[in-house]
Structure formats: C-alpha cells, structure tokens
Motif scaffolding. Sequence first.
Motif, PDB file in Angstrom:
ATOM      1  N   MET A   1       0.853  -1.193   0.000  1.00 37.54           N
ATOM      2  CA  MET A   1       0.000   0.000   0.000  1.00 37.54           C
ATOM      3  C   MET A   1       0.888   1.242   0.000  1.00 37.54           C
ATOM      4  O   MET A   1       1.883   1.316   0.701  1.00 37.54           O
ATOM      5  N   THR A   2       0.524   2.188  -0.812  1.00 31.43           N
ATOM      6  CA  THR A   2       1.238   3.460  -0.821  1.00 31.43           C
ATOM      7  C   THR A   2       0.347   4.534  -0.222  1.00 31.43           C
ATOM      8  O   THR A   2      -0.832   4.337   0.006  1.00 31.43           O
ATOM      9  N   SER A   3       0.916   5.678   0.037  1.00 32.04           N
ATOM     10  CA  SER A   3       0.155   6.779   0.599  1.00 32.04           C
ATOM     11  C   SER A   3       0.723   8.074   0.057  1.00 32.04           C
ATOM     12  O   SER A   3       1.839   8.124  -0.469  1.00 32.04           O
ATOM     13  N   ASP A   4      -0.065   9.156   0.190  1.00 30.09           N
ATOM     14  CA  ASP A   4       0.430  10.464  -0.227  1.00 30.09           C
ATOM     15  C   ASP A   4       1.665  10.841   0.565  1.00 30.09           C
ATOM     16  O   ASP A   4       2.598  11.466   0.030  1.00 30.09           O
ATOM     17  N   LEU A   5       1.684  10.474   1.859  1.00 28.78           N
ATOM     18  CA  LEU A   5       2.854  10.791   2.677  1.00 28.78           C
ATOM     19  C   LEU A   5       4.082  10.051   2.165  1.00 28.78           C
ATOM     20  O   LEU A   5       5.167  10.643   2.056  1.00 28.78           O
ATOM     21  N   LEU A   6       3.957   8.775   1.851  1.00 29.20           N
ATOM     22  CA  LEU A   6       5.102   8.037   1.326  1.00 29.20           C
ATOM     23  C   LEU A   6       5.589   8.666   0.022  1.00 29.20           C
ATOM     24  O   LEU A   6       6.798   8.812  -0.190  1.00 29.20           O
ATOM     25  N   ASP A   7       4.679   9.047  -0.846  1.00 28.49           N
ATOM     26  CA  ASP A   7       5.091   9.699  -2.094  1.00 28.49           C
ATOM     27  C   ASP A   7       5.892  10.964  -1.813  1.00 28.49           C
ATOM     28  O   ASP A   7       6.925  11.220  -2.446  1.00 28.49           O
ATOM     29  N   ALA A   8       5.439  11.761  -0.842  1.00 27.25           N
ATOM     30  CA  ALA A   8       6.147  12.997  -0.490  1.00 27.25           C
ATOM     31  C   ALA A   8       7.514  12.695   0.110  1.00 27.25           C
ATOM     32  O   ALA A   8       8.501  13.398  -0.165  1.00 27.25           O
ATOM     33  N   VAL A   9       7.587  11.649   0.918  1.00 28.39           N
ATOM     34  CA  VAL A   9       8.851  11.258   1.551  1.00 28.39           C
ATOM     35  C   VAL A   9       9.852  10.784   0.500  1.00 28.39           C
ATOM     36  O   VAL A   9      11.037  11.177   0.520  1.00 28.39           O
ATOM     37  N   LEU A  10       9.409   9.953  -0.421  1.00 27.61           N
ATOM     38  CA  LEU A  10      10.304   9.478  -1.474  1.00 27.61           C
ATOM     39  C   LEU A  10      10.821  10.645  -2.311  1.00 27.61           C
ATOM     40  O   LEU A  10      12.018  10.704  -2.643  1.00 27.61           O
ATOM     41  N   THR A  11       9.943  11.578  -2.625  1.00 24.31           N
ATOM     42  CA  THR A  11      10.354  12.744  -3.407  1.00 24.31           C
ATOM     43  C   THR A  11      11.379  13.582  -2.657  1.00 24.31           C
ATOM     44  O   THR A  11      12.400  14.008  -3.216  1.00 24.31           O
ATOM     45  N   ALA A  12      11.152  13.797  -1.357  1.00 21.94           N
ATOM     46  CA  ALA A  12      12.064  14.618  -0.560  1.00 21.94           C
ATOM     47  C   ALA A  12      13.451  13.999  -0.456  1.00 21.94           C
ATOM     48  O   ALA A  12      14.460  14.716  -0.356  1.00 21.94           O
ATOM     49  N   HIS A  13      13.518  12.671  -0.483  1.00 24.88           N
ATOM     50  CA  HIS A  13      14.808  11.988  -0.367  1.00 24.88           C
ATOM     51  C   HIS A  13      15.490  11.775  -1.713  1.00 24.88           C
ATOM     52  O   HIS A  13      16.536  11.115  -1.770  1.00 24.88           O
ATOM     53  N   GLY A  14      14.918  12.321  -2.780  1.00 27.31           N
ATOM     54  CA  GLY A  14      15.572  12.258  -4.081  1.00 27.31           C
ATOM     55  C   GLY A  14      14.728  11.674  -5.184  1.00 27.31           C
ATOM     56  O   GLY A  14      15.080  11.809  -6.365  1.00 27.31           O
ATOM     57  N   GLY A  15      13.639  10.982  -4.814  1.00 24.93           N
ATOM     58  CA  GLY A  15      12.726  10.474  -5.826  1.00 24.93           C
ATOM     59  C   GLY A  15      12.932   9.005  -6.151  1.00 24.93           C
ATOM     60  O   GLY A  15      14.067   8.534  -6.291  1.00 24.93           O
ATOM     61  N   TRP A  16      11.822   8.297  -6.283  1.00 26.82           N
ATOM     62  CA  TRP A  16      11.859   6.862  -6.558  1.00 26.82           C
ATOM     63  C   TRP A  16      12.508   6.570  -7.911  1.00 26.82           C
ATOM     64  O   TRP A  16      13.307   5.631  -8.035  1.00 26.82           O
ATOM     65  N   HIS A  17      12.219   7.355  -8.913  1.00 27.29           N
ATOM     66  CA  HIS A  17      12.777   7.080 -10.237  1.00 27.29           C
ATOM     67  C   HIS A  17      14.288   7.285 -10.245  1.00 27.29           C
ATOM     68  O   HIS A  17      15.017   6.521 -10.877  1.00 27.29           O
ATOM     69  N   ARG A  18      14.776   8.286  -9.547  1.00 24.13           N
ATOM     70  CA  ARG A  18      16.234   8.472  -9.455  1.00 24.13           C
ATOM     71  C   ARG A  18      16.869   7.303  -8.707  1.00 24.13           C
ATOM     72  O   ARG A  18      17.912   6.780  -9.103  1.00 24.13           O
ATOM     73  N   TRP A  19      16.248   6.891  -7.597  1.00 25.17           N
ATOM     74  CA  TRP A  19      16.771   5.773  -6.811  1.00 25.17           C
ATOM     75  C   TRP A  19      16.898   4.516  -7.666  1.00 25.17           C
ATOM     76  O   TRP A  19      17.863   3.754  -7.535  1.00 25.17           O
ATOM     77  N   GLN A  20      15.935   4.276  -8.534  1.00 19.26           N
ATOM     78  CA  GLN A  20      15.938   3.064  -9.348  1.00 19.26           C
ATOM     79  C   GLN A  20      17.075   3.017 -10.358  1.00 19.26           C
ATOM     80  O   GLN A  20      17.354   1.956 -10.923  1.00 19.26           O
ATOM     81  N   ARG A  21      17.741   4.132 -10.589  1.00 14.18           N
ATOM     82  CA  ARG A  21      18.898   4.132 -11.482  1.00 14.18           C
ATOM     83  C   ARG A  21      20.080   3.393 -10.862  1.00 14.18           C
ATOM     84  O   ARG A  21      20.996   2.969 -11.577  1.00 14.18           O
ATOM     85  N   PHE A  22      20.084   3.269  -9.545  1.00 11.37           N
ATOM     86  CA  PHE A  22      21.222   2.709  -8.830  1.00 11.37           C
ATOM     87  C   PHE A  22      20.907   1.291  -8.356  1.00 11.37           C
ATOM     88  O   PHE A  22      19.753   0.946  -8.079  1.00 11.37           O
ATOM     89  N   THR A  23      21.948   0.481  -8.234  1.00  9.94           N
ATOM     90  CA  THR A  23      21.779  -0.893  -7.768  1.00  9.94           C
ATOM     91  C   THR A  23      22.588  -1.208  -6.516  1.00  9.94           C
ATOM     92  O   THR A  23      22.329  -2.213  -5.865  1.00  9.94           O
ATOM     93  N   ARG A  24      23.547  -0.348  -6.171  1.00 10.85           N
ATOM     94  CA  ARG A  24      24.435  -0.672  -5.045  1.00 10.85           C
ATOM     95  C   ARG A  24      24.901   0.614  -4.369  1.00 10.85           C
ATOM     96  O   ARG A  24      25.075   1.647  -5.030  1.00 10.85           O
ATOM     97  N   MET A  25      25.106   0.510  -3.048  1.00 13.05           N
ATOM     98  CA  MET A  25      25.680   1.604  -2.274  1.00 13.05           C
ATOM     99  C   MET A  25      26.857   1.071  -1.471  1.00 13.05           C
ATOM    100  O   MET A  25      26.758   0.016  -0.839  1.00 13.05           O
ATOM    101  N   ASN A  26      27.957   1.817  -1.493  1.00 12.11           N
ATOM    102  CA  ASN A  26      29.100   1.560  -0.623  1.00 12.11           C
ATOM    103  C   ASN A  26      29.272   2.759   0.302  1.00 12.11           C
ATOM    104  O   ASN A  26      29.097   3.902  -0.134  1.00 12.11           O
TER     105      ASN A  26
END
Length: 241
Positions: A1-26
């Motif tokens: 389940m998603t929510s308007d708040l989750l959408d706003a949170v994902l956007t504030a942290h850089g955006g879901w579509h931008r995040w999906q460009r990456f596969t790994r963090m060091n």
Amino acid sequence: MTSDLLDAVLTAHGGWHRWQRFTRMNATIVTGGTLWGLKGQPQDPEPRLMSVALQRQWASVHPFGAPDQRTDFTAERVAIDKLDGSLVSESICPRETFDGHTLETPWNPLQRAYFNGYALWTYLTTPFFMALPGFEVHEIAPVDDQGERWSGLQVEFPDHAAGHSRRQEFYFGSDFLLRRHDYRVDVAGGFAARQYVYDPVEVGGIILPTRRRAYRLDNDGRLLPDELMVAIDISDIHLSC
C-alpha cells in the motif's frame, strides 16, 4: 500500500525514479554503543566498508573478524568469507538461531553478521525500501518530538525480508526527511528502541542521514538517554549502477 505521505517522503529523499537508477551503495561506517558488549561482540572504532544492494536485500561488511574477511548477508543465509571467496562459516535460516534470546544472550559472529546485515540494509535504503514489492506501508498518527510535529509511517516487512521487527515506525519532519525510526529488536529479546538520525547529505541526488543514534526505551515507552545501544557514523557514500 502506498500513501500520499510516502510519495512525499520518497520525493524529498531524491525520488523513486532516481533511486531506481542505482543498484548498489558503498559507505564507510564507524560503529559504537553498548549493545556489542552485552552480546559478547566488542566493537572497535575502526572504519569499515559497508556495501548494500538497493533493489534486493543483500549486504556485506569488510573487514569482519579478520582483515581478509567479509560478510555475505541475505535473509535466508549469512556467511563469513575470505576475500578470495573461500568460505569461513555460514548459517542457513539464521533467524531461527535467535529463538529464546534475551537482551543479555551472547551472539556468535554469524549472529552478529546477520544483525549487521539486515540493520544496515534497512538504514541505508530508507525510505526507498518501503516501495519494494511486499512491503506494506500505512500512515499513522504524528508524534511531537524535539519541539516539532513529525508525520509517521508504519511499515510491515514481508516474510522474505529480515528486519528488527515485523512492524516498524518511521517519522518525518515538515520537509519530509527522516527524523526518527522506532522498532523492537526481536533478535535480542524484543527490546524497544528509538533511533534518531542527523546530518543528511546529498549523494547522486539522493538524501541520506550520516549520523544515527539508537536508544533503548523503558516498559512505558520512555527513552533511556543513558542507554545508547548503537551509534553509527556514515561517510564516503557512493552509489553505483
């Protein structure tokens, strides 16, 4: 389940579509706190390299136990390997090894590696892991903390993912950035913890906190300021495709 708040949170942290460009963090981590001594796994202040996958639950830390060793964590298996790939030890279905544990029950190195793996994966992928398949997210009542009102999301982890507890709560400021993370540590007797995060930085357009402090709560849910269970400082963050 998603929510308007989750959408706003994902956007504030850089955006879901931008995040999906990456596969790994060091990232470089320095860890402290009282939990490790309680568990018979003393923590030195040396920096370590933490690696996590971003679109699935996997993590590794190096060094671990020896300069030429690293961990290999998934929810179903945790191992300690040599850097050349040879196996030192492993545990299949590691969650089951914590049955009957209390806060004072010692951990073995594989149990420590399992805890480190799922905990750092959760921390370094928050809030984006909430949008992965199987995670259920619900908006909950806000809290008043540190002179501010923070909006809340409760996340229920699926059976295939490891976490501190099945249900965890995350709270966000008026800018929708993460401020606080509440959970129960089921692998250590289920004690309640509250983690505050500080000093966010931007890496590749993604916003991440770099300082985390987790405290134990008493039976009435009040924070015990003298019981800093885990402290994590994060630096040198790199995202890769």
